[in-house]
Write an enzyme that holds these catalytic residues in place. Structure first.
Site, mmCIF file in Angstrom:
data_model
loop_
_atom_site.group_PDB
_atom_site.id
_atom_site.type_symbol
_atom_site.label_atom_id
_atom_site.label_comp_id
_atom_site.label_asym_id
_atom_site.label_seq_id
_atom_site.Cartn_x
_atom_site.Cartn_y
_atom_site.Cartn_z
ATOM 1 N N HIS A 30 0.922 -1.277 -0.048
ATOM 2 C CA HIS A 30 -0.016 -0.052 0.133
ATOM 3 C C HIS A 30 1.029 1.276 -0.228
ATOM 4 O O HIS A 30 1.394 1.703 0.918
ATOM 5 C CB HIS A 30 -1.084 -0.078 1.218
ATOM 6 N N HIS B 140 1.646 5.308 -2.157
ATOM 7 C CA HIS B 140 1.013 6.296 -3.082
ATOM 8 C C HIS B 140 2.322 6.851 -3.997
ATOM 9 O O HIS B 140 3.145 7.604 -3.306
ATOM 10 C CB HIS B 140 0.251 7.360 -2.605
ATOM 11 N N ARG C 181 2.140 8.817 -6.636
ATOM 12 C CA ARG C 181 1.581 10.155 -7.208
ATOM 13 C C ARG C 181 1.587 10.340 -8.524
ATOM 14 O O ARG C 181 1.425 11.351 -9.139
ATOM 15 C CB ARG C 181 2.220 11.093 -6.368
ATOM 16 N N ASN D 227 -5.313 6.173 -6.794
ATOM 17 C CA ASN D 227 -5.822 7.575 -6.571
ATOM 18 C C ASN D 227 -4.716 8.482 -7.120
ATOM 19 O O ASN D 227 -4.415 9.385 -6.539
ATOM 20 C CB ASN D 227 -6.265 7.843 -5.299
ATOM 21 N N ASP E 282 -8.831 3.068 -2.964
ATOM 22 C CA ASP E 282 -8.283 3.610 -1.813
ATOM 23 C C ASP E 282 -8.135 5.357 -2.109
ATOM 24 O O ASP E 282 -7.795 5.739 -2.890
ATOM 25 C CB ASP E 282 -6.928 3.006 -1.424
ATOM 26 N N HIS F 193 -10.885 0.611 1.427
ATOM 27 C CA HIS F 193 -10.487 1.770 2.127
ATOM 28 C C HIS F 193 -12.054 1.581 2.995
ATOM 29 O O HIS F 193 -13.038 2.317 2.559
ATOM 30 C CB HIS F 193 -10.460 2.886 1.169
ATOM 31 N N HIS G 224 -5.057 -0.342 6.127
ATOM 32 C CA HIS G 224 -4.601 0.520 7.379
ATOM 33 C C HIS G 224 -5.786 0.320 8.439
ATOM 34 O O HIS G 224 -6.218 1.470 8.820
ATOM 35 C CB HIS G 224 -4.507 1.866 6.656
ATOM 36 N N ASP H 121 1.458 2.879 3.628
ATOM 37 C CA ASP H 121 0.531 3.873 3.215
ATOM 38 C C ASP H 121 1.269 5.283 2.880
ATOM 39 O O ASP H 121 0.994 6.125 3.226
ATOM 40 C CB ASP H 121 -0.566 4.114 4.277
ATOM 41 N N HIS I 165 3.457 14.585 0.251
ATOM 42 C CA HIS I 165 2.678 15.944 0.109
ATOM 43 C C HIS I 165 3.772 16.921 0.330
ATOM 44 O O HIS I 165 4.866 16.879 0.682
ATOM 45 C CB HIS I 165 1.620 16.244 1.175
#
Length: 429
Positions: free
Chosen positions: A73, A75, A77, A107, A165, A192, A245, A318, A322
């Site tokens: 899991h 991300h 981006r 996502n 998710d 999720h 999660h 996870d 950012h």
């Protein structure tokens, strides 16, 4: 470039046999149309008398050798938010954290809901990735929760699982239909689990800290109600369900009970849910804001107990990068998520292994063999195995600093902390 790598003097961890024996490992690298993998293993202090041509050899100096970690899991981006992370920087962070495989969530912008976009991610990963990237595709078109994706076409294009998710599939009827379709083909569905009517507007865990900060809290029931619904649907349909999660006492209790009843369910938790609690938001602000949120001390203990007793099958990161602007702002405005690829192993050693909650064999299960099993793979250091090797030292201390972070982003509450457990090297096929 070396075609083989010989790892000498490593303690090879075998969780099935609950043994860690000194030995040497010969890893064959993929190339010239041949697949890579573990070519040979020798136990004892002796090294092989002769080596293949183009072989690099190094002394592991007694480090522990485990099958390369798998993150179920994360991300990455890309596409759409490359200012936060790219496949290249994300996989560089993954390898630095001991991972040989990462499962990328869909996502992105736009979401990965069609074969063309999925194939593009796979191609980018082959060109620019430092480790294996397995893409997850969306359950619903645009992750909008209204229309199911074409699961067969996405699976054929390379999707290893299906998830919305970042968003729950709120329509129970649609989720039931998704599980029914996936059960027919044996596809994995990653949930999720969030009931939006209970979490809407929430900033952090419901409790005294949220009240002290004057922000709306998210109750444990927001997770538990959604988990309960999906467990019922998984039992009814027989589908393979993986709960992402898990963060609450109620959540792990529901999953434990469902497993006892024979529901085809697995689950993961993340390092922040067994190492931090909602009180830490007071100190770390936006860098401790995530979804699900950091929970109470009672929940932390419940998660640790569920890791120890086998209810929780794997530790995932996870990893959610950012920009600093998106995190260094008032708490209600901060984006959810923290980076985790380079802190996961150290957090697990510091908060699980060293306090005695689990042993090194269980740690290997959580990072390697457990997630491999969920993906329908095997992860073992034996001749013929296709996995790589991660060398670790659980006794070595590390300070988390910006200078060691390979990610494009730095949003983590572990920044500046002194943790135990280092990844010494990763050797991939």
């Amino acid at each position: 470039m070396a075609k083989y790598t010989l790892i000498k003097n490593a303690h090879i961890v075998d969780p099935a046999a609950r043994a860690a024996e000194l030995g040497s490992i010969l890893v064959r690298h993929a190339g010239d149309g041949a697949a890579g993998g573990i070519e040979a293993v020798w136990y004892g202090a002796k090294s092989p008398e002769s080596l293949p041509e183009w072989c690099e050899a190094f002394d592991a100096r007694g480090a522990l050798a485990m099958p390369a970690f798998i993150d179920l899991h994360c991300h990455l981006r890309e596409p759409g938010e490359e200012e936060k992370e790219t496949i290249s920087t994300g996989t560089a962070a993954a390898v630095a954290g001991g991972f040989g495989t990462v499962v990328a969530m869909p996502n992105t912008k736009p979401p990965i809901d069609n074969p063309e976009l999925l194939r593009r991610v796979i191609e980018r990963a082959k060109l620019w990735g430092f480790c294996e990237v397995l893409p997850t595709a969306a359950i619903t078109v645009g992750q909008k929760g209204r229309e199911l994706c074409d699961f067969d076409a996405l699976h054929e294009a390379g999707a290893v699982a299906f998830s919305d998710d970042g968003f729950p599939v709120s329509d129970a009827g649609l989720m039931r239909e998704a599980l029914k379709r996936c059960e027919k083909r044996g596809y994995l569905v990653i949930s999720h689990s969030e009931e939006l009517s209970l979490s809407a507007g929430g900033v952090m865990n419901e409790g005294r800290t949220a009240a002290a900060l004057g922000v709306k809290g998210i109750p444990n029931s927001a997770e538990a109600v959604a988990i309960a619904r999906d467990l019922i649907l998984a039992k009814e349909t027989g589908a393979r369900l993986h709960i992402a999660h898990v963060s609450t006492k109620e959540g792990v209790e529901l999953i434990r009970e469902a497993k006892a009843r024979g529901v085809n369910v697995t689950c993961e938790t993340c390092p922040h849910y067994f190492s931090l609690c909602d009180e830490d938001v007071m100190f770390y602000g936006g860098n401790a804001k995530m979804n699900p949120p950091l929970r109470s001390r009672v929940d932390v203990k419940a998660v640790i107990d569920a890791i120890a007793d086998g209810t929780i099958d794997s530790i995932s990161t996870d990893h959610a990068p950012h920009t600093e602007r998106q995190k260094n702002c008032p708490l209600p405005e901060a984006k959810n998520g923290i980076i985790g690829l380079q802190t996961a192993f150290s957090a697990a050693v510091t908060y699980l292994l060293l306090p005695g909650h689990i042993d090194i064999f269980r740690l290997c299960e959580l990072f390697s063999t457990g997630p491999a099993k969920i993906l329908g793979r095997t992860a073992e250091i034996k001749p013929g195995a296709k996995c790589g090797v991660t060398l670790v030292n659980p006794n070595r201390e590390i300070v988390i600093s910006r200078s060691i972070i390979k990610s494009k982003s730095f949003n983590t509450p572990f920044m500046g902390m002194s943790l135990y457990g280092t990844v010494e090297r990763v050797v991939l096929p």
